[in-house]
Write a protein that holds these residues in place. Structure first.
Motif: not given
Length: 174
Positions: A67-77
């Motif tokens: 449910h979490i895509n890589n773009a969202e992980l990158t943005e959060a980081r």
């Protein structure tokens, strides 16, 4: 526990004022490291080191979350990395880290909530004060938003909120 006492027709303003003062008092007790007090847990000199450690530890699990895509992980980081500059403390308050309706004890007197205790100290640690403020928000204020103002009045009567508080809250919540 408060989960059985709180409702819209109960006056809990004074109880939240007292809770704010209690949490502010707890946050006045500090250590020079961030520690979770569980056997075998690492101790960290600052929040940046702490965050980087746990990002690396959790990254394999996060990349498997469908449910979490890589773009969202990158943005959060990126948001976390940018916000870390606001955590400049050299000593860290004790935080309960699990203040919620379930862990607050109280009783009703004439439709007014009186706090009688706080339980479940297994998550006590040192760290940013936002840990407690975020759990209180999620555990109480999401359900009873009108109780946030008296809590903050009590808290800020003894201790100011950290500089860049909203940004810091976002970093802690991410």
């Amino acid at each position: 526990s408060l989960e059985h006492l709180l409702s819209s027709n109960i006056d809990a303003n004074a109880a939240m004022l007292i809770l704010g003062k209690y949490v502010a008092t707890l946050h006045g007790l500090t250590e020079n490291t961030i520690a979770e007090f569980e056997k075998g847990r690492a101790v960290f000199p600052n929040f940046t080191t702490y965050v980087h450690h746990y990002i690396e530890e959790w990254l394999p699990l996060l990349t498997k979350a469908l449910h979490i895509n890589n773009a969202e992980l990158t943005e959060a980081r990126e948001i976390i990395e940018k916000g870390l500059s606001y955590f400049t403390e050299t000593s860290w308050p004790y935080v309960h880290a699990d203040i919620s309706q379930e862990n607050l004890l109280g009783k009703l007197q004439n439709q007014t909530l009186l706090l009688t205790g706080l339980c479940d100290f297994e998550n006590v640690q040192t760290g940013p004060p936002e840990y407690d403020l975020a759990t209180i928000h999620d555990g109480i204020f999401l359900f009873y938003p009108h109780l946030e103002a008296p809590f903050l009045d009590g808290y800020t009567s003894l201790r100011p909120l950290p500089n860049q508080f909203q940004t810091r809250m976002r970093v802690v919540c991410l």
